[in-house]
Scaffold this motif. Structure first.
Motif, short mmCIF file in Angstrom:
data_model
loop_
_atom_site.label_atom_id
_atom_site.label_comp_id
_atom_site.label_asym_id
_atom_site.label_seq_id
_atom_site.Cartn_x
_atom_site.Cartn_y
_atom_site.Cartn_z
N LEU A 7 0.81 -1.21 -0.08
CA LEU A 7 -0.04 0.04 -0.01
C LEU A 7 0.90 1.33 -0.07
CD1 LEU A 7 -2.64 -1.20 2.39
CD2 LEU A 7 -3.04 -0.60 -0.01
N PRO A 8 1.95 1.39 0.76
CA PRO A 8 2.60 2.55 0.80
C PRO A 8 3.32 3.00 -0.50
CG PRO A 8 3.27 1.48 2.73
CD PRO A 8 2.28 0.57 1.88
N ALA A 9 3.80 1.93 -1.03
CA ALA A 9 4.33 1.92 -2.56
C ALA A 9 3.40 2.34 -3.59
CB ALA A 9 5.32 0.54 -3.02
N MET A 10 2.29 1.83 -3.49
CA MET A 10 1.20 2.04 -4.37
C MET A 10 0.85 3.71 -4.38
SD MET A 10 -1.08 0.44 -6.18
CE MET A 10 -2.97 0.56 -6.86
N LEU A 11 0.92 4.47 -3.25
CA LEU A 11 0.67 5.72 -3.30
C LEU A 11 1.23 6.65 -4.30
CD1 LEU A 11 0.89 6.61 0.69
CD2 LEU A 11 -1.22 6.69 -0.92
N TRP A 19 -7.47 6.51 -3.36
CA TRP A 19 -8.43 5.24 -3.10
C TRP A 19 -7.33 4.65 -2.12
CZ3 TRP A 19 -6.35 0.28 -3.56
CH2 TRP A 19 -7.33 -0.60 -3.43
N VAL A 20 -6.16 4.53 -2.14
CA VAL A 20 -5.07 3.79 -1.35
C VAL A 20 -5.43 4.20 0.05
CG1 VAL A 20 -2.84 3.29 -0.83
CG2 VAL A 20 -3.66 3.53 -3.29
N SER A 21 -5.47 5.56 0.45
CA SER A 21 -5.58 6.20 1.42
C SER A 21 -6.81 5.76 2.06
CB SER A 21 -5.45 7.58 1.51
OG SER A 21 -5.54 8.20 2.96
N ALA A 22 -7.86 5.78 1.21
CA ALA A 22 -9.26 5.57 1.84
C ALA A 22 -9.63 4.21 2.07
CB ALA A 22 -10.40 6.04 0.71
N GLU A 23 -9.16 3.42 1.26
CA GLU A 23 -9.47 1.99 1.42
C GLU A 23 -8.48 1.06 2.43
OE1 GLU A 23 -11.86 -0.21 0.21
OE2 GLU A 23 -12.87 1.73 -0.36
N LEU A 44 2.84 4.07 8.01
CA LEU A 44 3.15 2.98 9.07
C LEU A 44 2.02 1.96 8.84
CD1 LEU A 44 5.28 4.34 11.93
CD2 LEU A 44 6.01 2.72 10.05
N GLU A 45 0.58 2.45 9.29
CA GLU A 45 -0.44 1.52 9.19
C GLU A 45 -0.86 1.04 8.01
OE1 GLU A 45 -3.40 -0.62 10.80
OE2 GLU A 45 -1.94 0.83 11.80
N LEU A 46 -0.43 1.75 6.83
CA LEU A 46 -0.82 1.16 5.64
C LEU A 46 0.27 -0.05 5.39
CD1 LEU A 46 -1.10 4.16 3.40
CD2 LEU A 46 -3.00 2.42 3.55
N HIS A 47 1.35 0.00 5.63
CA HIS A 47 2.28 -1.05 5.53
C HIS A 47 1.93 -2.20 6.40
CE1 HIS A 47 5.98 -3.69 5.37
NE2 HIS A 47 5.98 -3.66 6.52
N ARG A 48 1.44 -2.02 7.79
CA ARG A 48 0.91 -3.11 8.53
C ARG A 48 -0.15 -3.89 7.83
NH1 ARG A 48 2.82 0.19 12.82
NH2 ARG A 48 1.11 1.50 13.10
N ARG A 49 -0.98 -3.23 6.91
CA ARG A 49 -2.07 -3.78 6.33
C ARG A 49 -1.85 -4.21 4.97
NH1 ARG A 49 -7.06 -0.01 8.26
NH2 ARG A 49 -6.82 0.13 10.49
N SER A 50 -0.76 -4.07 4.53
CA SER A 50 -0.21 -4.79 3.27
C SER A 50 -0.07 -6.08 3.31
CB SER A 50 1.18 -3.97 2.88
OG SER A 50 0.86 -2.60 2.67
N PRO A 51 -0.49 -6.85 2.03
CA PRO A 51 0.12 -8.21 2.22
C PRO A 51 1.34 -8.43 2.28
CG PRO A 51 -1.85 -7.55 0.55
CD PRO A 51 -1.57 -6.18 1.08
N LEU A 52 2.28 -7.65 1.67
CA LEU A 52 3.51 -7.71 1.46
C LEU A 52 4.20 -7.90 3.10
CD1 LEU A 52 5.81 -8.11 -0.50
CD2 LEU A 52 6.05 -5.81 -0.50
N SER A 53 3.49 -7.55 4.02
CA SER A 53 3.91 -7.57 5.42
C SER A 53 3.57 -8.84 6.04
CB SER A 53 3.25 -6.31 6.45
OG SER A 53 1.74 -6.81 6.50
#
Length: 138
Positions: A7-11, A19-23, A44-53
């Protein structure tokens, strides 16, 4: 379908960063009032919620069908997943069993007649190969 894995890289790579931020922050107190651009805590929260993590928990075979011209979910998302999964499995001494097929000129949907036919045939062949291997192992 294309998958967002980081998610962070997607931004910085998608045509819809809001959309990345909202979803990605949905269900979080910050997500309800998500602001753009996001702050450090949100990243940091986006990273924690990323499948890559949590890629070290993936045990299933993986097939990625990637549109090289996808601006919605850039193909680098899928490439990152494939690379990370291969490295995790190598460290564990497990077979990689990760396949990535990239379709030049294709976008979010692999929509051309030739590309779509190739994607469908490849996916079916990949699945049949794994199902046959599973039944032979039993």
């Amino acid at each position: 379908p294309p998958q967002v894995v980081d998610l962070p890289a997607m931004l910085g790579t998608t045509d819809i960063p809001e959309w990345v931020s909202a979803e990605g922050l949905q269900g979080d107190a910050a997500g309800a009032d998500a602001t753009w651009p996001v702050g450090a805590e949100d990243l940091l929260e986006l990273h924690r919620r990323s499948p890559l993590s949590v890629i070290d928990r993936v045990e299933a075979p993986a097939l990625m069908l990637l549109g090289a011209a996808d601006q919605r979910v850039p193909h680098k998302q899928g490439r990152s997943w494939v690379s990370a999964l291969q490295q995790v499995r190598q460290r564990k001494g497990a077979p990689a069993d990760v396949t990535a097929l990239e379709f030049p000129g294709e976008g979010h949907a692999i929509a051309s007649l030739e590309g779509n036919a190739h994607a469908q045939q490849s996916a079916v062949a990949w699945l049949v190969e794994r199902l046959r291997g599973e039944s032979n192992a039993s």
